[in-house]
Design an enzyme around this catalytic site. Structure first.
Site, short mmCIF file in Angstrom:
data_model
loop_
_atom_site.label_atom_id
_atom_site.label_comp_id
_atom_site.label_asym_id
_atom_site.label_seq_id
_atom_site.Cartn_x
_atom_site.Cartn_y
_atom_site.Cartn_z
N ILE A 1 0.84 -1.20 0.00
CA ILE A 1 0.00 0.00 0.00
C ILE A 1 0.88 1.26 0.00
O ILE A 1 1.84 1.34 0.76
CB ILE A 1 -0.97 -0.01 1.21
CG1 ILE A 1 -2.05 1.08 1.10
CG2 ILE A 1 -0.26 0.14 2.55
CD1 ILE A 1 -3.28 0.63 0.43
N GLN B 1 -2.83 7.13 4.35
CA GLN B 1 -1.93 8.11 4.97
C GLN B 1 -0.99 7.31 5.88
O GLN B 1 -1.44 6.63 6.79
CB GLN B 1 -2.76 9.11 5.79
CG GLN B 1 -1.98 9.98 6.76
CD GLN B 1 -0.94 10.88 6.12
OE1 GLN B 1 0.25 10.74 6.40
NE2 GLN B 1 -1.38 11.78 5.25
N TYR B 2 0.32 7.38 5.62
CA TYR B 2 1.25 6.58 6.44
C TYR B 2 1.32 7.08 7.88
O TYR B 2 1.24 6.31 8.81
CB TYR B 2 2.67 6.62 5.85
CG TYR B 2 2.91 5.70 4.68
CD1 TYR B 2 1.95 4.78 4.24
CD2 TYR B 2 4.13 5.73 3.99
CE1 TYR B 2 2.20 3.94 3.16
CE2 TYR B 2 4.39 4.89 2.92
CZ TYR B 2 3.42 4.01 2.50
OH TYR B 2 3.67 3.18 1.44
N ASP B 3 1.55 8.37 8.03
CA ASP B 3 1.74 8.88 9.38
C ASP B 3 1.67 10.40 9.36
O ASP B 3 2.54 11.06 8.78
CB ASP B 3 3.12 8.43 9.90
CG ASP B 3 3.25 8.60 11.40
OD1 ASP B 3 2.65 9.54 11.94
OD2 ASP B 3 3.97 7.80 12.03
#
Ligand SMILES: C[S@@+](CC[C@H](N)C(=O)[O-])C[C@H]1O[C@@H](n2cnc3c(N)ncnc32)[C@H](O)[C@@H]1O
Length: 486
Positions: A240, A284-286
């Protein structure tokens, strides 16, 4: 003039526990990895799949990694390397993938494997790195199809050449990158001596570059809530990619039980926004990561100004005659001998920074405030200017720090911005320019805040005036009130 306090600019990375001095890069050319790693799948192509990806997909289907007969996603080649492509319209919050625990690679996987008995007590990531490298060297590895789709490199700064790193001259990202490489090297030397060399029959010949590759793979593919002790690689889900425009993070994935009668855990991935058939599912990763952290972990940065951060390190000097009193006060307010303050571009000063600065700079005729009778109220006093001398000192120290840091860069913000206007900029150069421009902008912003403060030194209200006012000894205009004896 004696240095009564010490300020330094330094790296903000929280993963590295040692704060040892950073060694410069070795000028030796990196040795060729002895492992045969697959060809890069990051090359630009118009194909949507590759033989390795098809074999991986077949493996995923045959093994039942995904239980659904008509999966809503399929891996494919995308501009970010590999990614997950929607096979039909997907609505917001719909589960797109559920990967059972038996297909995860975590510390338990390593312990249950042939090398498990050698890996007890290792940090999870170190054990998993050894596992990946060993499996990669085995032709008959059950993980072959997965290992063959892992990238040979990413744009993470840990994989940059010295020439590419020179574009980061002056940045905190450069120190963090050097620190990360040093950290990986020291972990490698330890594990080489204690585990690899004494058990040569179990391990391939592993070099520090192989170990760095594994570290890069793990850092770029771990989900942010599944790190440290819970470190886990989740094949397929780890394809992803990140979308900066998605601003929800936590709801995209969770670990859950496999159903009413199943005790098996599942990693469940949801689409945070609706996706049309043929488009990529992204998350959204982080939201908390700075551009420097994104660059180090994944090899990209965002355009949003507030992704740019800079960490100032302030320290109470051990040679300060009031060291112990200052330390006590700092500690009773949740800080310590060293304090790190993260600045975000466009934001105001981090909370607690001014009181800490004033404390560190406290001395001379203001030192009486350090006496124990003031211990319960001193932090409140420090929230406001203490004296002209104290306020001037903090302004000077911060401005000196900013100017010194700014003089360490090789380019100006204007030069960086011109470069960023160019088309087809190399992605690593673009990343370097974006991060260095961001850091410089923050340093200029901090310098500006303290420059403005310097201009106000004559009109600021200091401790003594506030005290006299509290006692009713100063009038509204600041005039001292005298009582004439009647
Ligand atoms: C979790 S993996 C995702 C799968 C990866 N694309 C692959 O080919 O294996 C994270 C890596 O994907 C790439 N990536 C993900 N999102 C990206 C983005 N928005 N821009 C550039 N690269 C991205 C980066 O190389 C990052 O290190």
């Amino acid at each position: 003039m004696t240095t009564i306090f010490f300020l330094s600019s330094s790296s903000s990375s929280s993963i590295f526990t040692t704060s040892k001095p950073l060694k410069p890069f070795s000028s030796k050319k990196p040795k060729k990895p002895t492992l045969h790693l697959t060809k890069s799948i990051l090359s630009s192509t118009t194909e949507t799949s590759s033989p390795a990806l098809q074999t991986f997909w077949q493996w995923v289907c045959d093994k039942g990694v995904i239980s659904n007969k008509s999966p809503s996603i399929k891996p494919g080649i995308v501009p970010q390397g590999l990614g997950l492509i929607a096979q039909r319209n997907i609505s917001r919050n719909e589960v797109v993938l559920e990967v059972p625990k038996k297909f995860w690679i975590n510390y338990d996987t390593v312990v249950a494997s042939e090398i498990g008995k050698f890996c007890g007590g290792l940090k999870p990531w170190v054990a998993i790195a050894l596992f990946l490298l060993r499996e990669k060297s085995r032709k008959d590895s059950p993980w072959r199809s997965y290992l063959d789709i892992l990238p040979i490199t990413t744009n993470s700064t840990i994989h940059w050449s010295e020439e590419e790193l020179s574009e980061l001259q002056g940045t905190q990202l450069l120190s963090t990158t050097i620190g990360a490489k040093d950290y990986v090297q020291s972990e490698f030397l330890k594990v080489e001596e204690e585990i690899i060399l004494p058990n040569k029959h179990m391990f391939p010949s592993i070099t520090v570059d192989d170990f760095l590759w594994a570290f890069g793979v793990l850092r770029s593919r771990a989900f942010s809530r599944l790190r440290g002790e819970n470190f886990v690689l989740i094949p397929l889900a780890d394809l992803i990619n990140h979308d900066p425009s998605i601003t929800t993070q936590d709801s995209s994935y969770e670990i859950k039980g496999g159903g009413l009668f199943s005790r098996e855990l599942l990693f469940s991935l949801r689409a945070p926004v609706s996706v049309k058939a043929g488009e990529q599912v992204l998350i959204q990763y982080d939201l908390q990561k700075s551009n420097a952290e994104l660059a180090l972990d994944y090899g990209f940065a965002e355009l949003k100004p507030d992704r740019n951060t800079y960490t100032l390190t302030l320290q109470i000097s051990e040679s300060d005659p009031f060291f112990q009193d200052k330390l006590d006060i700092a500690e009773s307010n949740g800080l310590g001998e060293i304090a790190y303050f993260d600045f975000i571009l466009g934001n105001s000063l981090p909370p607690a920074m001014l009181p800490y600065l004033r404390l560190v700079a406290l001395g001379g005729t203001d030192a009486f405030l350090l006496e124990s009778i003031f211990r319960n109220s001193i932090w409140d006093f420090l929230e406001l200017p203490v004296s002209r001398a104290n306020e001037e000192l903090i302004c000077q120290a911060i401005r000196d720090t900013c100017r010194t840091a700014l003089s360490g860069f090789g380019t100006t913000i204007e030069e960086d911005e011109k470069l960023l206007e160019r088309e087809n900029l190399d992605p690593r150069l673009e990343l370097a320019v974006r991060v260095r421009a961001g850091e410089k902008k923050i340093l200029e912003q901090i310098d500006g805040i303290f420059k403005d403060r310097e201009l106000e030194l004559d009109v600021l209200e200091y401790y003594q005036e506030r005290r006299l006012k509290d006692l009713g000894l100063v009038g509204e205009q600041g005039d001292i009130i005298f009582w004439e004896p009647k």
